[in-house]
Design a protein around this motif. Sequence first.
Motif, mmCIF file in Angstrom:
data_model
loop_
_atom_site.group_PDB
_atom_site.id
_atom_site.type_symbol
_atom_site.label_atom_id
_atom_site.label_comp_id
_atom_site.label_asym_id
_atom_site.label_seq_id
_atom_site.Cartn_x
_atom_site.Cartn_y
_atom_site.Cartn_z
ATOM 1 N N PRO A 1 0.794 -1.233 0.000
ATOM 2 C CA PRO A 1 0.000 0.000 0.000
ATOM 3 C C PRO A 1 0.824 1.280 0.000
ATOM 4 O O PRO A 1 0.303 2.334 -0.322
ATOM 5 N N VAL A 2 2.112 1.213 0.350
ATOM 6 C CA VAL A 2 2.876 2.460 0.444
ATOM 7 C C VAL A 2 3.748 2.724 -0.780
ATOM 8 O O VAL A 2 4.462 3.711 -0.829
ATOM 9 N N LEU A 3 3.706 1.821 -1.765
ATOM 10 C CA LEU A 3 4.488 2.052 -2.973
ATOM 11 C C LEU A 3 3.550 2.332 -4.142
ATOM 12 O O LEU A 3 2.449 1.790 -4.207
ATOM 13 N N THR A 4 4.033 3.147 -5.099
ATOM 14 C CA THR A 4 3.196 3.428 -6.260
ATOM 15 C C THR A 4 3.134 2.183 -7.138
ATOM 16 O O THR A 4 3.985 1.298 -7.062
ATOM 17 N N ILE A 5 2.112 2.162 -7.991
ATOM 18 C CA ILE A 5 1.957 1.052 -8.931
ATOM 19 C C ILE A 5 3.208 0.938 -9.807
ATOM 20 O O ILE A 5 3.730 -0.143 -10.050
ATOM 21 N N GLU A 6 3.712 2.108 -10.228
ATOM 22 C CA GLU A 6 4.896 2.120 -11.086
ATOM 23 C C GLU A 6 6.075 1.441 -10.406
ATOM 24 O O GLU A 6 6.733 0.573 -10.971
ATOM 25 N N LYS A 7 6.298 1.813 -9.147
ATOM 26 C CA LYS A 7 7.434 1.259 -8.407
ATOM 27 C C LYS A 7 7.309 -0.261 -8.286
ATOM 28 O O LYS A 7 8.289 -0.986 -8.469
ATOM 29 N N GLN A 8 6.094 -0.704 -8.021
ATOM 30 C CA GLN A 8 5.917 -2.143 -7.824
ATOM 31 C C GLN A 8 6.088 -2.910 -9.127
ATOM 32 O O GLN A 8 6.648 -4.008 -9.140
ATOM 33 N N LEU A 9 5.627 -2.320 -10.209
ATOM 34 C CA LEU A 9 5.830 -2.965 -11.510
ATOM 35 C C LEU A 9 7.314 -2.998 -11.849
ATOM 36 O O LEU A 9 7.847 -4.008 -12.289
ATOM 37 N N MET A 10 7.991 -1.869 -11.596
ATOM 38 C CA MET A 10 9.413 -1.784 -11.923
ATOM 39 C C MET A 10 10.222 -2.773 -11.097
ATOM 40 O O MET A 10 11.184 -3.362 -11.592
ATOM 41 N N ASP A 11 9.839 -2.945 -9.840
ATOM 42 C CA ASP A 11 10.541 -3.908 -8.987
ATOM 43 C C ASP A 11 10.526 -5.297 -9.608
ATOM 44 O O ASP A 11 11.547 -5.982 -9.655
ATOM 45 N N VAL A 12 9.342 -5.692 -10.071
ATOM 46 C CA VAL A 12 9.222 -7.022 -10.679
ATOM 47 C C VAL A 12 10.105 -7.112 -11.926
ATOM 48 O O VAL A 12 10.856 -8.066 -12.113
ATOM 49 N N ILE A 13 10.020 -6.072 -12.761
ATOM 50 C CA ILE A 13 10.779 -6.088 -14.018
ATOM 51 C C ILE A 13 12.275 -6.132 -13.747
ATOM 52 O O ILE A 13 13.013 -6.950 -14.296
ATOM 53 N N MET A 14 12.736 -5.273 -12.828
ATOM 54 C CA MET A 14 14.169 -5.185 -12.569
ATOM 55 C C MET A 14 14.689 -6.442 -11.880
ATOM 56 O O MET A 14 15.822 -6.860 -12.100
ATOM 57 N N HIS A 15 13.844 -7.032 -11.059
ATOM 58 C CA HIS A 15 14.274 -8.231 -10.351
ATOM 59 C C HIS A 15 14.523 -9.380 -11.321
ATOM 60 O O HIS A 15 15.490 -10.124 -11.177
#
Lengths: 282, 335, 320
Positions: C105-119
């Motif tokens: 809940p404390v991260l933006t949608i963009e950040k969470q998507l990017m985390d998956v992609i970068m990981h």
Amino acid sequence: MKKNSFIKLFIKNKMGRIGMIIFMIFVMVALVGPVIVQYDPQDFGEKEDVLQPPSLTHFLGTDDLGRDVFKAIVAGSRVSLIVGIMATLISMVIGTSLGITSGYFGGRIDDFLMRLTDIFLVLPWLPLMLVLAALLGASIWNIILVIGVTGWAGTARIVRAQTLTEKERQYIERAKSIGASHFHIIKHHIFPNVFPLIFANTILVTAVSILSETTLSFLGMGDVSKPSWGTTLHFAFESGALSNKAYWYFVPPGLCVLLLVLSFTLMGFALDEIVNPKLRER
Amino acid sequence: MKPLLKLEHIEVKFPIKRSLLEVIRNTPQKLVHAVNNISLEVAEGEILAIVGESGSGKTTLGKAVNALHDSDVVKGQITFNGQSIFDSKGKLLPEYRKDISMIFQDPYQSLNPKHTIEKIIAEPLMIHKVTKDKVEMRNLIIEALNHAGLSPGESFLNRYPHELSGGQRQRVVIASALVLNPKLIIADEPVSMLDVSVRSDILRLMMKLREEKKISYLFITHDISLAWAISDHIAVMYLGTMMEYGKADEVIEKPLNPYTQALINVMPKMHVRRNEKRVLLKGETPNPIDMPSGCSFHPRCPKAQSICKNVKPMPDWDKHGHMNYCHFNEEASHE
Amino acid sequence: MEILNVKDLKIEFNLSGHRKLHAVNGVSFSLNKGETLALVGESGSGKTTTALSLMKLLPDNGSIVEGEILYKNQSVINASAEKIRSLRWKEISIIFQGAMNALNPVLTIEKQLMDVIMHHDHLEENEARIRAEELLKMVEIDVTRLKQYPHQFSGGMRQRVMIAMALACNPKIVIGDEPTTALDVMVQAQIFDLLERLKKVLELSMIIITHDLSILGDTCDKVAVMYAGEIVEYGEVQDIYCHPKHPYTQKLLSSYPVIGGKKALPESIPGIPMDMTQIPVGCKFAPRCHKAMPICFEEAPIQKVENGHRYFCHLGGESL
């Protein structure tokens, strides 16, 4: 949770086990000790008895008035335990009833009670206790009252939080739809479900209460006719036992306070782990 | 048939708590328009299904009938057996609570885990002081359990909810709803949390009780096919408004309202239609704080015209008692 | 073209007290490129366990005791840890059940998507951001909403984000574990509509895990009906709907009322699901079966095949 599994979990828990053993020893001493070892604070010793180091006749030596320190500690265990437990009971009754009222009814009542709680939380409790104790006079019952009345705020907060969760449960709504009164709902649904948390909290608050009692007595607000460990420490400090290096005078009572508080803290943590499954180790 | 329950112009509006800053600035109080001007009747022994998606206000309406809201958020008149359920001072008539019962969606949440089954079912008896005699009370409890299909009832008395399966728990809920011999049961999604294999057992039980005890149901559900299968009448709700009302078969076979039509269209039909072109409504139900002007369905309605944006439609009743809340009633019915 | 092949898979869970739970007992199926398979069954039928084993995501106390999983003709079971890591998400990804409520809940949608992609893809931040935008467009969410937080998204929108995450590394197979449970029918239809289009564009294969037989016609090609860790019936959706052979499938189908069909109360399946720690001798469904014969309790049925429609039942497949 079934009662059996609760006890099993508690005994399985290392912290809980150790805490329980220490606590039981103190309870035994407090119950049986004063019957075997008679202690009269007015019974001053002879001049040669003053501030004697530990010996066979005086197990833990004597104080500046020639009284037996061991006897004083045995007698003090009863006072410390009684004050700690009674004061906690008062705190619990106040904290629980305010917490449940506040959480259950919400709205203005909640606002008012929580501001009151905030005040008690941020008040410097030591000066407050000192002032109250000084006003009321040094009696064991006043000390219990003072500690109890100042120590409920944390409990009220915790109970309120849990009540807020509980009151959203569907079975509460079911009870309402049947026509249950507020009293019925609190008695049969809210309280029994908040109780485990209150119980775990009680243990931790007892540790604080015992510490408060020691502090008050150490600062000279204690009841001299019923000396607790704090009172003994007070006299040790007054008589300059520290500078005289009369370790037998101040170390034993200090150690007792430490152990008893530790035992409650350990039991409290253990209970917290059990009633709060999130903390439970797998 | 005379109506057992009559709702007239029911409105439920919840005030949103304002922050201190908003109070100081004197911003107007915002309201959640959960239920808007709903009038309905339930006859004795009838099943009325209230169908809607989440946010349609169907549960709020059910709770309003159950008098579970604070009295200041509910407006309108609720009559039960020809009598207003509130007395002249606005107090709920105590008999009303005995005449209605509620069944909730989640059988895992609606039973207190610390109480035995006996205690759970005894609760309504205790609250309404039906009997003080322990033996009589126990007999009533066992009878209710047997009626709810938990037989022999004796064997369940000392068990705890966590020892029972989902279906059995829902039966316990039903048993505790039955124990006071209610005339109306408000069932809020009573089977949607249950496995398919037990779902129909619970439905059958409810139907059996209707036959035996002439119990009426207000059946709240999101599943319009289920509503069709079990109910006599269907009321379709959207954003707190009743869009269509009528006999179950008529509403399903000849839906008049564009919303009902869309809802029926998207219901899974158990035939292969992957490649069929379907009309899907865009977006999701808006939040009921900033209600759309005019017809509340107009922003998503495939048939919306300018009038829909500006003017609220009037409920249009035909002679068979089929109601449609839409400006384009004629056109729709001739399609 | 066959992309995944599962042969005779058996999975056990070790329980306390040396007991074993036989979660999956000899499951075989294959999946072609661009095909959608549904695993259908009640809770506890082993459908999720089967799906998790495809990516070797079983919990610690669970293990594959027998059988073979071939992804592009290469064994998954014997693959090295590194191979498995490159398999997860890049080849097979999963939309977990209820995951839309597990967004941080404390991260933006963009950040969470990017985390998956970068990981998984080891991209630079800028590239990841561009990819996140692409993904959001793919699931038909306005790109301006990238900077928003999960609570600003509705349930359907959040599920779209979960789909975007599953697609982040261009997988070949997407597993959807109850992807639309708890969503409204209208939103459910929108999600299936989206999945259908994505599947065509990206040439995905999909495995949909569900308990709801009625939705199959909207999404699937093949259906595997599971009971007690076995696929009791397998076939084309059309065949399953129109000519169900196994009594369990027949019962499941009639437990939903269908508009346009016969108006009747749904049917029930008596009894309770099998205790999976003890495997009976005969047919596992026999104790609950309305057509059970004496032989059903003595012998396990062997598989019958008719035009690619497979089922396990002693009955010759007479209709209802």
